[in-house]
Design a protein around this motif. Structure first.
Motif, PDB file in Angstrom:
ATOM      1  N   SER A 250       0.833  -1.206   0.000  1.00  0.00           N
ATOM      2  CA  SER A 250       0.000   0.000   0.000  1.00  0.00           C
ATOM      3  C   SER A 250       0.866   1.254   0.000  1.00  0.00           C
ATOM      4  O   SER A 250       0.555   2.230  -0.691  1.00  0.00           O
TER       5      SER A 250
ATOM      6  N   SER B  74      -4.890   2.699   2.923  1.00  0.00           N
ATOM      7  CA  SER B  74      -4.401   2.793   4.297  1.00  0.00           C
ATOM      8  C   SER B  74      -3.220   1.843   4.462  1.00  0.00           C
ATOM      9  O   SER B  74      -3.160   0.785   3.842  1.00  0.00           O
TER      10      SER B  74
ATOM     11  N   SER C 141      -4.652  -5.539   7.030  1.00  0.00           N
ATOM     12  CA  SER C 141      -5.792  -5.337   6.149  1.00  0.00           C
ATOM     13  C   SER C 141      -6.374  -6.693   5.777  1.00  0.00           C
ATOM     14  O   SER C 141      -5.755  -7.719   5.955  1.00  0.00           O
TER      15      SER C 141
HETATM   16 MG   LIG Z   1      -1.939  -2.907   2.339  1.00  0.00          MG
END
Ligand SMILES: [Mg+2]
Ligand SMILES: Nc1nc2c(ncn2[C@@H]2O[C@H](COP(=O)(O)OP(=O)(O)O)[C@@H](O)[C@H]2O)c(=O)[nH]1
Ligand SMILES: [Zn+2]
Length: 304
Positions: free
Chosen positions: A185, A198, A203
């Motif tokens: 990310s 985020s 996640s």
């Molecule tokens: Mg991620």
């Protein structure tokens, strides 16, 4: 008009038109794609034909795919669905530290991409965190994979200029995968100001700790460069690869097969006069690749 499917909610699809516009689309009636059982088998990365471009579009046809990747149903019911289609490059983000990505995981990813006919690249992230031990481990892996012909980049997603990553991805549809915490990310956010994922959290899990439904999602870097984020890559299994076929997805082993006494029946395990085993002894095929091959062959690796 032609477009590319960026995300799907099941009944709506966001479709990117060549000029940069993204419009919500539905399907009308039943769409079929040759070779697929499902009706409306639309996946992220599919090229589709559209009608009626006012505020929404109607998908009227799905173009033939150059490849697709499957995801096994979480419940192991034998069902699978197409996670993404038309992928030009499979990119695995790996880290030697926090967390450590094992060579077994890397080889499993590469083999699966090879089986799907998708070229591969490795991005070694978190260069800023390497200590002596993890730097040594990394240089061994770089040596193995560069010799195998895999494109490898070293970056620090939090610090470096990432022009090399841009160059790697330019003009392609790339799938980005890697263990949770490796910096996917962070990297995506850095690749485009429009991406705001985020970071730094677990996640894919809801607060109750149950797995949330995760769909593949496509992001645009420019009008010809797309990246697909695939949550839950662990379920990208070694589907339908027979024992005899497995070594064909290790390019350096594939090249030797004809020299094995048992040729196409050689599993490079206990057979006599095996060119792959000889190459391992001579240091021409990396021990780690061979060990990981045997582990996949025995199926041990499959259950992790
Ligand atoms: Mg991620
Ligand atoms: N030191 C260091 N930390 C990084 C780097 N890239 C990402 N991180 C951190 O690693 C953690 C996990 O990153 P994230 O992007 O959420 O990983 P993801 O789970 O793969 O999406 C975050 O706290 C990031 O700030 C890097 O190059 N160096
Ligand atoms: Zn052999």
């Amino acid at each position: 008009m032609k477009g590319i499917v960026m995300r799907s909610t099941g009944s709506w699809y966001d479709v990117h038109l060549g000029d940069g516009r993204v419009i919500p689309c539905r399907t009308r009636g039943k769409l079929r794609l040759e070779g697929y059982k499902e009706t409306n088998p639309i996946a992220v990365g599919d090229y589709v034909e559209l009608d009626d471009l006012q505020t929404e579009g109607i998908i009227t046809a799905i173009h033939e795919r150059k490849n697709h990747i499957l995801r096994q149903s979480v419940k192991k019911t034998g069902h699978s669905h197409v996670l993404a289609a038309n992928i030009d490059l499979a990119v695995l983000v790996v880290t030697m530290i926090l967390p450590r990505t094992s060579s077994g995981f890397i080889d499993r990813f590469l083999v699966t991409a090879e089986a799907y006919d998708i070229p591969q690249a490795l991005i070694f992230n978190k260069q800023d965190l390497l200590d002596e031990e993890s730097a040594a481990l990394q240089s061994q892996l770089l040596d193995v994979y560069e010799k195998t012909g895999i494109r490898c980049l070293k970056i620090s997603a939090i610090a470096d200029d990432i022009r090399e990553v841009h160059n790697l991805l330019a003009g392609k549809t790339s799938l980005i995968a890697g263990h949770s915490g490796v910096g996917k990310s962070t990297l995506l956010n850095k690749l485009s100001p429009d991406i705001q994922q985020s970071t730094g959290e677990l996640s894919g899990f809801s607060e109750k700790g149950t797995h949330t439904t995760t769909f593949a999602e496509m992001f645009t870097l420019d009008n010809t460069t797309f990246v697909i984020d695939t949550p839950g890559i662990k379920e990208w299994g070694l589907m339908n690869i027979s024992s005899e076929e497995l070594s064909d997805h290790f390019p350096e082993m594939r090249a030797l097969r004809a020299e094995c006494k048992f040729g196409y029946r050689c599993l490079h395990a206990n057979e006599p006069h095996c060119a792959v085993k000889h190459a391992v002894e001579k240091g021409e095929v990396a021990v780690s690749r061979y060990v990981n091959y045997l582990s996949m062959l025995s199926g041990e690796d499959n259950r992790k």
